[in-house]
Design a protein around this motif. Sequence first.
Motif, short mmCIF file in Angstrom:
data_model
loop_
_atom_site.label_atom_id
_atom_site.label_comp_id
_atom_site.label_asym_id
_atom_site.label_seq_id
_atom_site.Cartn_x
_atom_site.Cartn_y
_atom_site.Cartn_z
N GLU A 122 0.81 -1.23 0.00
CA GLU A 122 0.00 0.00 0.00
C GLU A 122 0.84 1.27 0.00
OE1 GLU A 122 -3.00 0.15 2.98
OE2 GLU A 122 -3.91 -1.76 2.40
N SER A 123 1.97 1.26 0.71
CA SER A 123 2.81 2.45 0.79
C SER A 123 3.31 2.86 -0.59
CB SER A 123 4.00 2.19 1.72
OG SER A 123 4.84 3.33 1.78
N PHE A 124 3.76 1.89 -1.38
CA PHE A 124 4.23 2.18 -2.73
C PHE A 124 3.08 2.68 -3.60
CE2 PHE A 124 8.04 -0.31 -1.78
CZ PHE A 124 8.99 0.40 -2.47
N ALA A 125 1.93 2.04 -3.46
CA ALA A 125 0.77 2.43 -4.27
C ALA A 125 0.36 3.87 -3.97
CB ALA A 125 -0.40 1.48 -4.00
N THR A 126 0.33 4.23 -2.69
CA THR A 126 -0.05 5.59 -2.31
C THR A 126 0.92 6.61 -2.87
OG1 THR A 126 -1.09 4.80 -0.27
CG2 THR A 126 -0.49 7.13 -0.36
N LEU A 127 2.22 6.32 -2.74
CA LEU A 127 3.25 7.24 -3.23
C LEU A 127 3.15 7.41 -4.75
CD1 LEU A 127 5.76 8.97 -2.89
CD2 LEU A 127 7.14 6.88 -2.86
N ALA A 128 3.00 6.30 -5.45
CA ALA A 128 2.92 6.36 -6.92
C ALA A 128 1.68 7.11 -7.37
CB ALA A 128 2.94 4.95 -7.50
N ILE A 129 0.55 6.81 -6.77
CA ILE A 129 -0.71 7.45 -7.16
C ILE A 129 -0.68 8.94 -6.86
CG2 ILE A 129 -3.17 7.60 -6.63
CD1 ILE A 129 -2.53 5.18 -8.27
N GLU A 130 -0.20 9.33 -5.67
CA GLU A 130 -0.16 10.74 -5.29
C GLU A 130 0.78 11.54 -6.19
OE1 GLU A 130 -1.89 12.52 -2.36
OE2 GLU A 130 -3.03 10.97 -3.41
N THR A 131 1.92 10.97 -6.51
CA THR A 131 2.88 11.67 -7.37
C THR A 131 2.33 11.80 -8.79
OG1 THR A 131 4.70 10.72 -6.06
CG2 THR A 131 5.28 11.73 -8.16
N SER A 132 1.74 10.72 -9.28
CA SER A 132 1.14 10.74 -10.61
C SER A 132 0.01 11.78 -10.67
CB SER A 132 0.59 9.35 -10.95
OG SER A 132 -0.04 9.36 -12.21
N ARG A 133 -0.77 11.86 -9.61
CA ARG A 133 -1.86 12.82 -9.54
C ARG A 133 -1.32 14.26 -9.56
NH1 ARG A 133 -4.58 14.04 -4.43
NH2 ARG A 133 -6.30 15.47 -4.83
N LEU A 134 -0.26 14.50 -8.80
CA LEU A 134 0.34 15.83 -8.77
C LEU A 134 0.85 16.24 -10.15
CD1 LEU A 134 1.34 18.35 -7.29
CD2 LEU A 134 3.37 17.05 -6.61
N ILE A 135 1.46 15.30 -10.86
CA ILE A 135 1.95 15.57 -12.21
C ILE A 135 0.81 16.03 -13.12
CG2 ILE A 135 2.94 14.53 -14.29
CD1 ILE A 135 4.55 12.67 -12.43
N ARG A 136 -0.31 15.31 -13.05
CA ARG A 136 -1.46 15.65 -13.91
C ARG A 136 -2.04 17.02 -13.55
NH1 ARG A 136 -2.84 10.28 -12.86
NH2 ARG A 136 -4.48 10.95 -11.41
N ILE A 137 -2.15 17.29 -12.24
CA ILE A 137 -2.72 18.57 -11.81
C ILE A 137 -1.83 19.73 -12.23
CG2 ILE A 137 -3.29 19.97 -9.79
CD1 ILE A 137 -4.11 17.40 -8.36
N GLN A 138 -0.52 19.57 -12.06
CA GLN A 138 0.40 20.64 -12.44
C GLN A 138 0.41 20.86 -13.94
OE1 GLN A 138 4.10 19.39 -10.59
NE2 GLN A 138 3.73 20.72 -8.84
N ARG A 139 0.34 19.78 -14.69
CA ARG A 139 0.30 19.92 -16.15
C ARG A 139 -0.95 20.68 -16.58
NH1 ARG A 139 0.22 14.68 -17.77
NH2 ARG A 139 2.50 14.54 -17.79
#
Length: 271
Positions: free
Chosen positions: A74-91
């Motif tokens: 779960e820790s890896f999943a949360t980190l990957a999802i949150e970072t991916s989400r931030l990338i999309r929002i910033q773009r």
Amino acid sequence: MDDGVLQKARNFAQPLLEGSTFDSGEDVLAHADAMVQMLAQMGDSQDMQAACYLVYACDHLAKPEEVISKAFGESFATLAIETSRLIRIQRQARLSASVEAQPDLGVENVRKMLLAFSRDLRVVMLRLSSRLQTLRHYSVVKKPLPIGLAQESLQVFAPLANRLGIWQIKWEMEDLSFRFLEPVTYKEIASLLDQKRAERERYMVQLREHMQQELAAQGIQAQVDGRPKHIYSIVRKMRGKSLSFDRVFDIRALRVVVPAVADCYQVLSWV
């Protein structure tokens, strides 16, 4: 997580990412590889390095959180999802500002997004390393960097790296951003620095060795490093104090790393 997590993450992401490229033309898997190398040089854990691959794998999975949780936890999943989400929002924030022809608004929006996610410093670290790699890529392929990316990097990402004490990212990000924003000034200062580079490097080697020997003679265990001052900081000083290049005397710096705070004061006193 076992010691093989880094290779496991790369093996997991490779078939998903192969052939994928960013808008810049950079290969996504090569981008992640470069991030891993960068984080390794800074001493980050294999778990952090492994996350570089999982972040970009998210876009190629129907249910990324479920799949990554099952394979890595779960820790890896949360980190990957949150970072991916931030990338999309910033773009999206950058694109919106571009459409409205308001680059300053885009920078401010990206700043707010990054700060909102700063509760998890792992996410911030992944974004900083990714952005620096993007700047390096544009520098190598000699393509013009979109002004929004350059402004974000200089005004948002570099100051955040500074606040976190990640100097190596801050310095390089500032110089690369400035190189794209003001190429003529950058080249002028770089040329002035290059004129006496060999002489300065010889002096720095001698000074570093001398200081290391003197401190050792006093029983102080120290690591002494030297570096030329980076171009952006020189330009800021010239502009802030209305100085010509010839009047900027601190174009090199020494850093002394010691085991304890008391040693810091002892070294400072000796210097």
